[in-house]
Design a protein around this motif. Structure first.
Motif, PDB file in Angstrom:
ATOM      1  N   ASN A 198       0.807  -1.209  -0.096  1.00 45.41           N
ATOM      2  CA  ASN A 198      -0.082  -0.079  -0.303  1.00 45.41           C
ATOM      3  C   ASN A 198       0.742   1.026   0.451  1.00 45.41           C
ATOM      4  OD1 ASN A 198      -2.603  -1.100   0.346  1.00 45.41           O
ATOM      5  ND2 ASN A 198      -2.550  -1.371   2.552  1.00 45.41           N
ATOM      6  N   LEU A 199       0.291   2.750  -0.856  1.00 46.30           N
ATOM      7  CA  LEU A 199       1.338   3.416  -0.603  1.00 46.30           C
ATOM      8  C   LEU A 199       0.249   4.491  -0.516  1.00 46.30           C
ATOM      9  CD1 LEU A 199       3.861   3.253  -3.853  1.00 46.30           C
ATOM     10  CD2 LEU A 199       3.950   2.832  -1.686  1.00 46.30           C
ATOM     11  N   LEU A 232      -4.738  -1.139  -8.000  1.00 49.75           N
ATOM     12  CA  LEU A 232      -5.640  -0.093  -8.192  1.00 49.75           C
ATOM     13  C   LEU A 232      -5.437   1.342  -6.533  1.00 49.75           C
ATOM     14  CD1 LEU A 232      -7.210  -0.763  -5.134  1.00 49.75           C
ATOM     15  CD2 LEU A 232      -6.880  -3.298  -5.952  1.00 49.75           C
ATOM     16  N   ALA A 233      -6.531   2.027  -7.260  1.00 48.89           N
ATOM     17  CA  ALA A 233      -6.019   3.064  -6.209  1.00 48.89           C
ATOM     18  C   ALA A 233      -7.428   3.999  -5.865  1.00 48.89           C
ATOM     19  CB  ALA A 233      -6.048   4.212  -6.889  1.00 48.89           C
ATOM     20  N   ILE A 234      -7.642   3.537  -3.830  1.00 50.40           N
ATOM     21  CA  ILE A 234      -9.021   4.401  -3.375  1.00 50.40           C
ATOM     22  C   ILE A 234      -8.111   6.095  -3.502  1.00 50.40           C
ATOM     23  CG2 ILE A 234     -10.456   3.891  -2.029  1.00 50.40           C
ATOM     24  CD1 ILE A 234      -7.897   0.558  -2.468  1.00 50.40           C
ATOM     25  N   PHE A 235      -9.441   6.228  -3.252  1.00 41.53           N
ATOM     26  CA  PHE A 235      -8.763   7.751  -3.219  1.00 41.53           C
ATOM     27  C   PHE A 235     -10.951   8.117  -2.508  1.00 41.53           C
ATOM     28  CE2 PHE A 235      -9.413   6.630  -7.415  1.00 41.53           C
ATOM     29  CZ  PHE A 235      -8.054   7.456  -8.266  1.00 41.53           C
ATOM     30  N   ASN A 236      -9.419   9.509  -0.452  1.00 40.41           N
ATOM     31  CA  ASN A 236     -10.504   9.232  -0.065  1.00 40.41           C
ATOM     32  C   ASN A 236     -11.188   8.713   0.965  1.00 40.41           C
ATOM     33  OD1 ASN A 236     -11.428  12.046   0.764  1.00 40.41           O
ATOM     34  ND2 ASN A 236     -13.599  12.678  -0.122  1.00 40.41           N
ATOM     35  N   ILE A 256      -4.841   9.580  -1.572  1.00 39.56           N
ATOM     36  CA  ILE A 256      -4.786   8.467  -2.496  1.00 39.56           C
ATOM     37  C   ILE A 256      -4.336   7.582  -1.217  1.00 39.56           C
ATOM     38  CG2 ILE A 256      -4.034   7.950  -4.439  1.00 39.56           C
ATOM     39  CD1 ILE A 256      -3.860  10.979  -5.636  1.00 39.56           C
ATOM     40  N   LYS A 257      -4.854   6.256  -2.506  1.00 41.96           N
ATOM     41  CA  LYS A 257      -4.210   5.312  -1.348  1.00 41.96           C
ATOM     42  C   LYS A 257      -3.743   3.432  -2.670  1.00 41.96           C
ATOM     43  CE  LYS A 257      -6.178   2.010   1.540  1.00 41.96           C
ATOM     44  NZ  LYS A 257      -6.510   1.302   2.988  1.00 41.96           N
ATOM     45  N   ILE A 258      -3.060   3.993  -2.866  1.00 43.51           N
ATOM     46  CA  ILE A 258      -2.223   2.321  -3.954  1.00 43.51           C
ATOM     47  C   ILE A 258      -2.094   1.517  -3.843  1.00 43.51           C
ATOM     48  CG2 ILE A 258      -1.191   2.386  -6.385  1.00 43.51           C
ATOM     49  CD1 ILE A 258      -0.206   5.675  -5.656  1.00 43.51           C
TER      50      ILE A 258
END
Length: 353
Positions: free
Chosen positions: A30-31, A109-113, A118-120
């Motif tokens: 996770n980034l 993938l990336a999850i936003f907010n 941003i979480k990659i």
């Protein structure tokens, strides 16, 4: 591109044969990134969240090979499928301000907010932390060109949780430890992992737990990750986790060899019973199915089951038999009947009939 219709592949990262996957079921990175000048997600006003959502949408709407979804437009079962694949947090209350970008092959993938702007995330089969990091880094570089990230020369990337600052990276491995558990050495092993500075939780648990509470994790699966992201480089964290995984994998294999020598009849009986039940049952609960798949994975190591059945096939089954995946196949049918049929069909698909 933006999709209105949810699509998810049946053969993603989990269908690959990864290195060391007799013990290391999966690896993920996770980034966490935040955009300079915008408050953290938990402090956002409606105006802030709408602004971020619009900026994210403009940045990703024309990205080729990706699908983008607003969580507010997803059905409950579709969100649950994302949870079961470990793409989003279990029990997350994600709404109209949150969204997700998924590469078509699901390697990143990336999850936003969510908690961060941003979480990659990238998941890989087996001990594959470096490949997962490379996938994350590629997407991180794309976003770095589109946004200015909140960064301090003293503290590194700034995140809503101080323990995630620095690299902003979280590295995890999921370990399959049936022999250590059967030898009654799991509590001691998990305690030693935590003493080395890692967090440990069981496969079905939401929070980090003590060794005594996650020693009986479903499927003999245990998730280990770095607790802090500051003070070392990404490479250092990956090396540290890889080293720990290698040590535990060696200990697990050594223990497997010991228990089969000392208790062959009972071990073989467990494996063959599990195989018989999974190939012939007409109804099965999730807990029972995971238990027997765990036995089959151990049988795979001992060469006691069909060679055509691979670790990746068993990992696919572990994912696909979860509740929302099963309901998505036939929503109004009996879950236990559909799960049993799905297992039978997939265990038998590579065998001569």
């Amino acid at each position: 591109m933006v999709n209105s219709n949810f699509k998810i592949t049946s053969r993603g990262w989990f269908s690959e044969e990864g290195p060391e996957n007799d013990v290391v079921a999966s690896s993920w990175i996770n980034l966490k990134r935040n955009i300079e000048g915008i408050v953290f997600s938990e402090k956002m006003s409606k105006r802030d969240s709408d602004y971020l959502f619009n900026e994210i949408f403009k940045a990703v709407k024309n990205m080729y090979g990706f699908s983008y979804y607003n969580f507010n437009n997803l059905k409950i079962i579709e969100k649950q499928i994302l949870e079961e694949r470990n793409y989003i947090k279990s029990g997350s209350s994600l709404g109209e301000e949150q969204s997700i970008l998924i590469k078509d092959n699901e390697e990143v993938l990336a999850i936003f907010n969510e908690n961060e702007h941003i979480k990659i995330k990238s998941l890989k089969s087996g001990l594959n932390l470096r490949k997962a990091y490379n996938c994350c880094n590629e997407l991180d570089n794309i976003f770095d060109e589109k946004f200015k990230f909140a960064f301090s020369t003293q503290y590194g990337y700034l995140t809503s949780d101080i323990s995630s600052s620095g690299t902003g990276m979280n590295a995890s491995v999921m370990l399959f430890l049936p022999a250590i558990r059967r030898a009654n050495k799991i509590d001691k092993t998990l305690t030693e992992i935590m003493r080395a500075g890692f967090a440990v939780r069981g496969f079905t648990e939401e929070k980090n737990a003590s060794s005594s509470s996650c020693g009986d994790s479903m499927g003999d699966l245990y998730i280990v990750d770095n607790q802090f992201s500051i003070g070392k480089s990404e490479e250092d964290f990956i090396i540290q986790l890889e080293s720990m995984a290698d040590i535990i994998a060696g200990y697990e294999r050594e223990t497997r060899n010991i228990i089969i020598e000392n208790d062959r009849a009972n071990i073989e009986d467990e494996i063959f019973r599990a195989k018989g039940i999974l190939e012939n049952c007409r109804k099965i609960t999730l807990a029972e199915a995971i238990k027997h798949l765990s036995s089959l994975k151990l049988g795979k190591y001992y060469n006691l089951i069909d060679k055509s059945i691979t670790y990746s096939q068993l990992n696919c089954l572990l994912l696909q038999i979860q509740r929302s995946h099963i309901k998505n196949l036939e929503y109004n049918s009996d879950e236990e009947i559909i799960r049993a049929e799905y297992i039978r069909n997939n265990l038998l698909r590579n065998k001569d009939v």
